[in-house]
Scaffold this motif. Structure first.
Motif, PDB file in Angstrom:
ATOM      1  N   ARG A  88      53.190  45.680  35.457  1.00  0.00           N
ATOM      2  CA  ARG A  88      52.856  46.943  35.945  1.00  0.00           C
ATOM      3  C   ARG A  88      51.748  46.755  36.996  1.00  0.00           C
ATOM      4  NH1 ARG A  88      54.240  51.333  33.648  1.00  0.00           N
ATOM      5  NH2 ARG A  88      54.392  50.340  31.572  1.00  0.00           N
ATOM      6  N   MET A  89      52.046  46.538  38.203  1.00  0.00           N
ATOM      7  CA  MET A  89      51.174  46.275  39.314  1.00  0.00           C
ATOM      8  C   MET A  89      49.750  47.130  39.227  1.00  0.00           C
ATOM      9  SD  MET A  89      52.480  43.532  40.248  1.00  0.00           S
ATOM     10  CE  MET A  89      51.596  42.959  41.279  1.00  0.00           C
ATOM     11  N   ARG A  90      49.984  48.406  39.205  1.00  0.00           N
ATOM     12  CA  ARG A  90      48.953  49.292  39.086  1.00  0.00           C
ATOM     13  C   ARG A  90      48.774  50.144  37.822  1.00  0.00           C
ATOM     14  NH1 ARG A  90      50.959  51.125  43.547  1.00  0.00           N
ATOM     15  NH2 ARG A  90      50.988  53.367  42.806  1.00  0.00           N
ATOM     16  N   GLU A  91      47.590  50.452  37.259  1.00  0.00           N
ATOM     17  CA  GLU A  91      47.361  51.184  35.911  1.00  0.00           C
ATOM     18  C   GLU A  91      48.067  52.558  36.338  1.00  0.00           C
ATOM     19  OE1 GLU A  91      43.965  52.766  32.966  1.00  0.00           O
ATOM     20  OE2 GLU A  91      43.650  51.135  34.196  1.00  0.00           O
ATOM     21  N   TYR A 114      57.298  36.632  45.240  1.00  0.00           N
ATOM     22  CA  TYR A 114      56.401  37.496  45.456  1.00  0.00           C
ATOM     23  C   TYR A 114      56.354  37.761  47.101  1.00  0.00           C
ATOM     24  CZ  TYR A 114      51.417  39.256  44.846  1.00  0.00           C
ATOM     25  OH  TYR A 114      50.442  39.901  44.652  1.00  0.00           O
ATOM     26  N   SER A 115      56.355  38.935  47.287  1.00  0.00           N
ATOM     27  CA  SER A 115      56.268  39.361  48.932  1.00  0.00           C
ATOM     28  C   SER A 115      55.189  38.451  49.639  1.00  0.00           C
ATOM     29  CB  SER A 115      56.056  40.998  48.879  1.00  0.00           C
ATOM     30  OG  SER A 115      56.483  41.319  50.407  1.00  0.00           O
ATOM     31  N   GLY A 116      55.797  38.283  50.800  1.00  0.00           N
ATOM     32  CA  GLY A 116      54.829  37.405  51.510  1.00  0.00           C
ATOM     33  C   GLY A 116      54.505  35.970  50.991  1.00  0.00           C
ATOM     34  N   HIS A 117      55.115  35.369  49.956  1.00  0.00           N
ATOM     35  CA  HIS A 117      55.191  34.241  49.505  1.00  0.00           C
ATOM     36  C   HIS A 117      56.468  33.534  49.170  1.00  0.00           C
ATOM     37  CE1 HIS A 117      50.585  34.724  49.068  1.00  0.00           C
ATOM     38  NE2 HIS A 117      51.011  35.852  48.692  1.00  0.00           N
ATOM     39  N   GLY A 118      57.427  34.164  48.844  1.00  0.00           N
ATOM     40  CA  GLY A 118      58.628  33.514  48.542  1.00  0.00           C
ATOM     41  C   GLY A 118      58.513  33.551  46.947  1.00  0.00           C
ATOM     42  N   VAL A 119      59.478  32.441  46.403  1.00  0.00           N
ATOM     43  CA  VAL A 119      59.359  32.009  44.848  1.00  0.00           C
ATOM     44  C   VAL A 119      58.450  30.935  44.665  1.00  0.00           C
ATOM     45  CG1 VAL A 119      60.701  31.298  42.828  1.00  0.00           C
ATOM     46  CG2 VAL A 119      62.039  32.757  44.659  1.00  0.00           C
ATOM     47  N   VAL A 120      57.433  31.275  43.952  1.00  0.00           N
ATOM     48  CA  VAL A 120      56.232  30.345  43.818  1.00  0.00           C
ATOM     49  C   VAL A 120      56.097  30.206  42.181  1.00  0.00           C
ATOM     50  CG1 VAL A 120      55.197  30.733  46.046  1.00  0.00           C
ATOM     51  CG2 VAL A 120      54.573  32.396  43.992  1.00  0.00           C
ATOM     52  N   GLU A 121      55.291  29.091  41.783  1.00  0.00           N
ATOM     53  CA  GLU A 121      54.884  29.155  40.578  1.00  0.00           C
ATOM     54  C   GLU A 121      53.288  29.343  40.663  1.00  0.00           C
ATOM     55  OE1 GLU A 121      55.448  26.229  36.611  1.00  0.00           O
ATOM     56  OE2 GLU A 121      55.618  25.323  38.699  1.00  0.00           O
ATOM     57  N   SER A 122      52.554  30.416  39.798  1.00  0.00           N
ATOM     58  CA  SER A 122      51.273  30.718  40.115  1.00  0.00           C
ATOM     59  C   SER A 122      50.740  30.729  38.577  1.00  0.00           C
ATOM     60  CB  SER A 122      51.538  32.413  40.607  1.00  0.00           C
ATOM     61  OG  SER A 122      51.850  32.481  41.685  1.00  0.00           O
ATOM     62  N   PRO A 123      49.441  30.450  38.747  1.00  0.00           N
ATOM     63  CA  PRO A 123      48.542  30.563  37.418  1.00  0.00           C
ATOM     64  C   PRO A 123      48.913  31.893  36.819  1.00  0.00           C
ATOM     65  CG  PRO A 123      47.213  29.574  39.247  1.00  0.00           C
ATOM     66  CD  PRO A 123      48.510  30.099  39.841  1.00  0.00           C
ATOM     67  N   LEU A 124      48.950  32.132  35.720  1.00  0.00           N
ATOM     68  CA  LEU A 124      48.886  33.257  35.014  1.00  0.00           C
ATOM     69  C   LEU A 124      47.501  33.674  34.627  1.00  0.00           C
ATOM     70  CD1 LEU A 124      50.777  35.768  33.887  1.00  0.00           C
ATOM     71  CD2 LEU A 124      50.579  34.882  31.863  1.00  0.00           C
ATOM     72  N   GLU A 129      47.572  38.354  34.189  1.00  0.00           N
ATOM     73  CA  GLU A 129      47.802  38.582  32.544  1.00  0.00           C
ATOM     74  C   GLU A 129      47.439  39.910  32.352  1.00  0.00           C
ATOM     75  OE1 GLU A 129      46.537  36.514  28.340  1.00  0.00           O
ATOM     76  OE2 GLU A 129      45.882  35.619  30.270  1.00  0.00           O
ATOM     77  N   ARG A 130      46.498  40.670  32.694  1.00  0.00           N
ATOM     78  CA  ARG A 130      46.076  42.038  32.400  1.00  0.00           C
ATOM     79  C   ARG A 130      47.318  42.966  32.696  1.00  0.00           C
ATOM     80  NH1 ARG A 130      40.447  41.541  34.551  1.00  0.00           N
ATOM     81  NH2 ARG A 130      41.375  42.342  36.635  1.00  0.00           N
ATOM     82  N   ARG A 131      48.023  42.568  33.764  1.00  0.00           N
ATOM     83  CA  ARG A 131      49.300  43.503  34.318  1.00  0.00           C
ATOM     84  C   ARG A 131      50.510  43.396  33.475  1.00  0.00           C
ATOM     85  NH1 ARG A 131      46.310  41.999  39.046  1.00  0.00           N
ATOM     86  NH2 ARG A 131      45.944  43.782  40.238  1.00  0.00           N
ATOM     87  N   VAL A 132      50.536  42.413  32.508  1.00  0.00           N
ATOM     88  CA  VAL A 132      51.753  42.097  31.768  1.00  0.00           C
ATOM     89  C   VAL A 132      52.012  43.363  30.694  1.00  0.00           C
ATOM     90  CG1 VAL A 132      52.863  40.890  29.927  1.00  0.00           C
ATOM     91  CG2 VAL A 132      51.797  39.836  31.909  1.00  0.00           C
TER      92      VAL A 132
END
Length: 141
Positions: A88-91, A114-124, A129-132
């Motif tokens: 959930r990107m925003r509360e 991710y928009s503007g980045h493509g498919v990436v591997e990002s740190p969680l 994590e708070r948005r999961v």
């Protein structure tokens, strides 16, 4: 041994972001990435995906992505490689982003489009994590 889901997801890294697309190397959004990994590790997609806008189901306040995840993925309670993350990107907003956990533990990472980045591997990281809001598994994985 690395999860087949993680191997499949990482093969999409570098694919450009393209709304509503699901073609490795050519374009994908977050749902398109999940659809492509599904096709590789499970088989044919279980239902046709209707056209959707970048704001997904926010104007109608419908949890369409969460409902679809509940129909086709298995609920999971543990953060493990290969688990599908629903964000959930925003509360108080609808859930409208997904990714696949690639590394669990002290330095977790996930693969997502991710928009503007493509498919990436990002740190969680903590902000992610708070948005999961949901954890799921692909059938049989």
């Amino acid at each position: 041994m690395m999860s087949a889901v993680v191997v499949a997801a990482r093969a999409w890294i570098g694919t450009p972001y393209l709304h509503q697309a699901s073609c490795k190397g050519a374009g994908a959004d977050c749902l398109g990435l999940l659809r492509g990994v599904w096709r590789e590790v499970v088989g044919a997609e279980p239902e046709a995906v209707p056209a959707y806008s970048p704001d997904w189901s926010e104007p109608a306040r419908r949890e369409d992505l969460a409902a679809a995840a509940g129909r086709w993925l298995s609920a999971e309670s543990a953060m493990a490689p290969g688990v599908v993350l629903l964000f959930r990107m925003r509360e108080a907003a609808v859930a409208k982003h997904m990714g696949i956990l690639s590394v669990a533990g002290d330095a977790p990472k996930f693969v997502h489009a991710y928009s503007g980045h493509g498919v990436v591997e990002s740190p969680l990281s903590l902000p992610w994590e708070r948005r999961v809001v949901g954890l799921f598994r692909f059938p049989g994985h």
